[in-house]
Design a protein around this motif. Sequence first.
Motif, short mmCIF file in Angstrom:
data_model
loop_
_atom_site.label_atom_id
_atom_site.label_comp_id
_atom_site.label_asym_id
_atom_site.label_seq_id
_atom_site.Cartn_x
_atom_site.Cartn_y
_atom_site.Cartn_z
N THR A 10 0.86 -1.18 0.00
CA THR A 10 0.00 0.00 0.00
C THR A 10 0.90 1.23 0.00
O THR A 10 1.73 1.40 0.90
CB THR A 10 -0.92 0.01 1.24
N ASN A 11 0.76 2.05 -1.03
CA ASN A 11 1.55 3.26 -1.14
C ASN A 11 1.12 4.23 -0.04
O ASN A 11 -0.05 4.61 0.03
CB ASN A 11 1.34 3.89 -2.53
N PRO A 12 2.04 4.66 0.84
CA PRO A 12 1.64 5.54 1.94
C PRO A 12 1.22 6.94 1.47
O PRO A 12 0.51 7.64 2.18
CB PRO A 12 2.89 5.62 2.81
N THR A 42 -0.26 0.99 -10.24
CA THR A 42 -1.24 1.37 -9.23
C THR A 42 -2.60 0.88 -9.69
O THR A 42 -2.94 1.00 -10.86
CB THR A 42 -1.27 2.90 -9.05
N ASN A 54 -0.59 7.72 -1.54
CA ASN A 54 -1.95 7.80 -2.10
C ASN A 54 -2.88 6.72 -1.56
O ASN A 54 -4.04 6.64 -1.97
CB ASN A 54 -1.90 7.75 -3.63
N LYS A 55 -2.36 5.87 -0.68
CA LYS A 55 -3.14 4.80 -0.03
C LYS A 55 -3.67 3.76 -1.02
O LYS A 55 -4.60 3.02 -0.71
CB LYS A 55 -4.33 5.37 0.77
N LYS A 56 -3.07 3.67 -2.21
CA LYS A 56 -3.49 2.70 -3.21
C LYS A 56 -2.53 1.51 -3.23
O LYS A 56 -1.33 1.66 -2.93
CB LYS A 56 -3.53 3.32 -4.60
N GLU A 57 -3.07 0.37 -3.60
CA GLU A 57 -2.23 -0.81 -3.79
C GLU A 57 -1.29 -0.55 -4.96
O GLU A 57 -1.70 -0.05 -6.01
CB GLU A 57 -3.08 -2.04 -4.07
N THR A 58 0.00 -0.89 -4.79
CA THR A 58 1.02 -0.65 -5.80
C THR A 58 1.84 -1.93 -5.96
O THR A 58 2.31 -2.49 -4.96
CB THR A 58 1.93 0.52 -5.40
#
Length: 190
Positions: free
Chosen positions: A141-143, A187, A145-149
């Motif tokens: 989880t990208n800190p 993303t 944008n809070k999206k799975e990466t």
Amino acid sequence: MKKIALSIVLGMFALLASAQTWVSDPAHSHLTFAVSHMTISEVTGNFTQFEVKVTATKPDHSDAKVEVTVQVASINTDVEARNNHLKTADFFDVATYPTMNFKSTSIKKVQGNHYKMAGNLTMHGVTKPIVLDVYYKGTVTNPMNKKETSGFLLKGKLNRMDYGVGPKFPAAFVGTDITISGSVEFTESK
């Protein structure tokens, strides 16, 4: 029979609903190449504008369908004169063939995080099959944008002559085997 048909249709909808689309993050991705020059050195370069879209239903992307579009005019070898020459009809002829495209046809696990991805590469108006080594680096989880990466490395080789790129230049001057590599972050697209 109607129940079986309904089950198949519902199963297909469930599969489609669970499919995720991932797009490349240009700020954290690169696509590079290397070719020998006069058999004694190597010229490297990259394409600064490309887009990768992945559709997958499995968390490790082992069932991924991959589409890549490269803007060939974005070629960069750190020498402007060479970049401009590569864009001409002597090599890529970007006025006629502005994009290079790849579409995967299969992906097979080799071992651990290593996969073989087969697909069709279209370059300079020619489409040929190619196989790439792909290494899945994981998903976090990208800190920001809070999206799975997800991250992947890829490696492969192709013969430029198979695509009609630079046919006037013999292998003793410009190598025919091109090594390609990339590191791509994806993303999840919502």
